[in-house]
Each structure stands twice: as structure tokens, then as C-alpha cells.
Design a protein around this motif. Structure first.
Motif, PDB file in Angstrom:
ATOM      1  N   SER A   1      -7.394   3.394  -5.171  1.00  0.00           N
ATOM      2  CA  SER A   1      -8.168   2.725  -4.177  1.00  0.00           C
ATOM      3  C   SER A   1      -8.616   3.323  -3.137  1.00  0.00           C
ATOM      4  O   SER A   1      -9.273   2.680  -2.258  1.00  0.00           O
TER       5      SER A   1
ATOM      6  N   GLU B   1       0.749  -1.179   0.009  1.00  0.00           N
ATOM      7  CA  GLU B   1      -0.079   0.111  -0.004  1.00  0.00           C
ATOM      8  C   GLU B   1       0.873   1.191   0.128  1.00  0.00           C
ATOM      9  O   GLU B   1       1.800   1.340   0.885  1.00  0.00           O
TER      10      GLU B   1
ATOM     11  N   THR C   1      -9.447  -3.170  -6.250  1.00  0.00           N
ATOM     12  CA  THR C   1      -9.002  -1.727  -5.973  1.00  0.00           C
ATOM     13  C   THR C   1     -10.358  -0.734  -6.433  1.00  0.00           C
ATOM     14  O   THR C   1     -10.588   0.156  -5.496  1.00  0.00           O
TER      15      THR C   1
ATOM     16  N   TYR D   1     -16.139 -11.177  -3.732  1.00  0.00           N
ATOM     17  CA  TYR D   1     -14.672 -10.862  -3.858  1.00  0.00           C
ATOM     18  C   TYR D   1     -14.311 -12.250  -3.692  1.00  0.00           C
ATOM     19  O   TYR D   1     -14.470 -12.955  -3.211  1.00  0.00           O
TER      20      TYR D   1
ATOM     21  N   LEU E   1     -12.987  -0.666  -3.864  1.00  0.00           N
ATOM     22  CA  LEU E   1     -12.478   0.094  -2.517  1.00  0.00           C
ATOM     23  C   LEU E   1     -13.066   1.534  -2.443  1.00  0.00           C
ATOM     24  O   LEU E   1     -13.462   1.952  -1.800  1.00  0.00           O
TER      25      LEU E   1
ATOM     26  N   ARG F   1     -10.303  -5.313   5.040  1.00  0.00           N
ATOM     27  CA  ARG F   1     -10.817  -3.971   4.792  1.00  0.00           C
ATOM     28  C   ARG F   1     -12.142  -4.013   4.288  1.00  0.00           C
ATOM     29  O   ARG F   1     -13.081  -2.973   4.411  1.00  0.00           O
TER      30      ARG F   1
ATOM     31  N   GLN G   1      -3.126   0.378  -4.189  1.00  0.00           N
ATOM     32  CA  GLN G   1      -2.879  -1.086  -3.766  1.00  0.00           C
ATOM     33  C   GLN G   1      -2.115  -1.880  -4.878  1.00  0.00           C
ATOM     34  O   GLN G   1      -2.896  -1.891  -5.989  1.00  0.00           O
TER      35      GLN G   1
ATOM     36  N   MET H   1      -7.216  -7.543   2.176  1.00  0.00           N
ATOM     37  CA  MET H   1      -8.082  -6.914   1.584  1.00  0.00           C
ATOM     38  C   MET H   1      -9.472  -7.485   2.031  1.00  0.00           C
ATOM     39  O   MET H   1     -10.495  -6.714   2.101  1.00  0.00           O
TER      40      MET H   1
END
Length: 341
Positions: free
Chosen positions: A170, A136, A233, A257, A236, A270, A182, A267
Motif C-alpha cells: 500500500s 497497518e 490499497t 472510493y 494508495l 489518508r 493495510q 482510509m
């Protein structure tokens, strides 16, 4: 190059005579003749190298810079050798217009003007290696940064000698000038980024570019988002945008996902944090290591009208498209296209 064969087929009297100059122009005409055939062979070789992709990007980008020179050489070949009478016909007018436009574009490319007006300077604010294959990078941009939309990307230059690389943004734009990337380790350069980058290092962003915005779907259709690996990405950024700009009229979303190991994937956590704050978004994880592969039957479709936004491996996209063709749907399949050569 095929003049002998054409003359045998059509007769020599069917061929227009090349322009005949004298003095300086005659010398230029001889030079143009010498450039034509080798220029064509070199162009075909570079196109083949580009399509086969067997030359690494860091070397290919230098080869690609030769293209404008070849174009200018072939244009000079055409201009100096084409019959004068041909330039007085509509086909000649069209060719002259195209040659002029291409020549201007070639000179812009050779002088480094392409994209320069959309370049912005900034500093690396943080570098975090969140997993063995994911880094990141947070950048603080200058006040000139115009902001971005969810789903856009930028051409990022951390080192001038390495050149620009395309990375998806992202994070949502919050007018602070801070942008997140990312970056997955897909090659030697991206694999070594954690060791090559440091806080305070200069960075140049060209962009933002792209129109992959999942929130631009039809209001009266079921919204399905599918992310595969690093293809998460743009989603997000879209989720963060929903947190920043609350809009009760936004339709509900089913987010799938796909990952190759949810336990080690940063990920996942998150996505869970973001979707917990967004009750209209339902998250479904598919771990290939556990045999949980996503298929068309597992998309949880409940409406005849479906907007499906996809960013991930081409193989998964093809499988989903094939499975959905068997259904009677009003389907819009939005797929991120991320090929630069």
C-alpha cells in the motif's frame, strides 16, 4: 477404468496392449496399477475441496501439498502401463514432454524451491491498528529487496507455522526498503494480527508480484479509478507514486472510493491528504450507510475513451460492467483478480 465399456463398444482387438516387463520393472508395473484408481479419486476430492473452499486456508494449504505426490503417482502409472508402441507416436512424444516438465515442477514444489529465489528477509518496524477491522504493518526490508511498483503484492510470512499470506503493498517504492501493508480482518489470523505482531519481529516477503498499475492507462483516455473497501490499497501506492515521481504529462484521474461508513474509515482521511497534494486527482466518496451507492451513472464519464481501474467486491464490478455496456464507449475495464484457490 472404462476398459470393459470401450471393449464392448469398439471390440477387444482395438485396444493396445500394455507394456509387458519382467523382473524389477514387472513389480513396478504392478505397483503403478495399484496407484492409478485411488490416485485419481483422491485428486478429484482435492480439486472439489479447492473449488468449494469449505476447508479453511490454514488446513487447505497442507492438503494442497499432496497434489505433487498425486501427480508423480499418476505419471508413474501412465509411463509404466502405456503401450510401448504408443510412446513412438507424436502423441506419446508430447505426453513424455509434459510428464517430464510436470515431474520437475512437482519435485521443485515438494522441495520448497518455488519462489525461494524471490524471498527477502526483513523486520517489522511498526504495527498500528487503525480501526477495529484494519491493521497497518510497516516492514524494513534488507538491501536485497528489489523494490516494487504500485499495485503489486507480496506473499508475507510473519510466522513460519502459519505460512505465507498475500497482501497488497500500500506504499510507493522510495528506495528506502520500507514497505507498508493495510491488512483487513477477514479471518481468525488477520483479526489477531495486532496481538501477534511486534516491533523487531522477523518477516519474510516473497515477490513482488502483480501488474495492477493504474498509471499504465492510455494517455488519450479518461482515467477512472474505483476502489471498494480494502481494494483501495493499490490506489494508495499509486497516489504516493505520483507524489514521489512528479510527471506533468500524467492524465487527470477521477477516483471513486466506496466505503461502509466514512466517519469510521481511516482510509478516508489518508485519501484526502494525498489527493489534496495532487490537483489532477479528484476524489469522490460513496458511503453505503448513507445510501450513496456507486453506479455507472455516477462515474462522471465525459470522454468516449475510458480506462477504468477497479479493485473491490465482485458484485460492484459486475454492476458497473453491466451499466457501462449500455453506453457507446471505448472502454478498458482493468480489474484486480485476487483469488489464490
Amino acid at each position: 477404468m472404462a476398459d470393459d465399456g470401450l471393449e464392448a463398444l469398439l471390440g477387444s482387438n482395438q485396444r493396445l496392449q500394455e507394456a509387458d516387463f519382467s523382473g524389477l520393472l514387472d513389480g513396478l508395473q504392478e505397483g503403478a496399477k495399484d496407484l492409478g484408481e485411488p490416485g485419481l479419486y483422491l485428486l478429484l476430492l482435492l480439486v472439489a475441496i479447492t473449488l468449494t473452499r469449505w476447508v479453511p486456508y490454514r488446513y487447505w494449504r497442507y492438503l494442497h501439498r499432496v497434489m505433487p505426490l498425486i501427480y508423480l503417482a499418476l505419471t508413474a502409472h501412465a509411463v509404466l502401463l502405456a503401450p510401448l508402441v504408443w510412446w513412438q507416436q507424436p502423441s506419446g512424444w508430447l505426453m513424455a514432454l509434459l510428464a517430464a516438465g510436470g515431474s520437475v515442477a512437482s519435485l521443485q514444489s515438494l522441495s520448497g524451491q518455488i519462489g525461494r529465489s524471490r524471498c527477502y528477509q526483513g523486520l517489522v518496524q511498526a504495527v498500528r491498528q487503525t480501526s477495529t477491522s484494519l491493521t497497518e504493518v510497516v516492514c524494513e526490508m534488507s538491501q536485497r529487496w528489489p523494490g516494487h511498483r504500485a499495485g503489486q503484492f507480496a506473499l508475507v510470512t510473519f510466522e513460519r507455522g502459519e505460512g505465507a499470506h498475500p497482501f497488497s503493498l500500500s506504499s510507493a517504492d522510495n528506495a528506502s526498503g520500507r514497505v507498508n501493508f493495510q491488512i483487513k480482518a477477514l479471518g481468525d489470523y488477520t483479526r489477531k494480527l495486532p496481538q501477534r505482531l511486534s516491533r523487531g519481529q522477523a518477516v519474510t516477503l516473497e515477490g513482488p508480484y502483480g501488474r495492477f498499475d493504474p498509471d499504465r492507462g492510455r494517455r488519450n483516455a479518461q482515467q477512472v479509478w474505483v476502489a471498494g473497501g480494502i481494494g483501495v490499497t493499490p490506489f494508495l501506492a499509486a497516489l504516493e507514486k505520483r507524489l514521489v515521481d512528479a510527471d506533468p504529462a500524467r492524465p487527470a484521474v477521477t477516483l471513486h472510493y466506496c466505503t461502509a461508513g466514512a466517519a469510521d474509515d481511516p482510509m478516508v482521511a489518508r485519501l484526502q491528504r494525498l489527493t489534496e497534494q495532487l490537483p489532477e486527482v479528484s476524489l469522490h466518496l460513496h458511503d453505503s450507510r448513507q445510501g450513496q451507492r456507486l453506479t455507472a451513472d455516477r462515474l462522471r464519464l465525459h470522454d468516449r475513451r475510458v480506462d477504468l481501474w477497479f479493485c473491490g467486491p465482485k458484485g460492484l464490478a459486475s454492476a458497473l460492467r453491466s451499466g457501462l455496456k449500455q453506453r457507446s464507449l471505448s472502454l478498458r475495464f482493468h480489474q484486480e483478480s485476487y483469488q489464490f484457490r
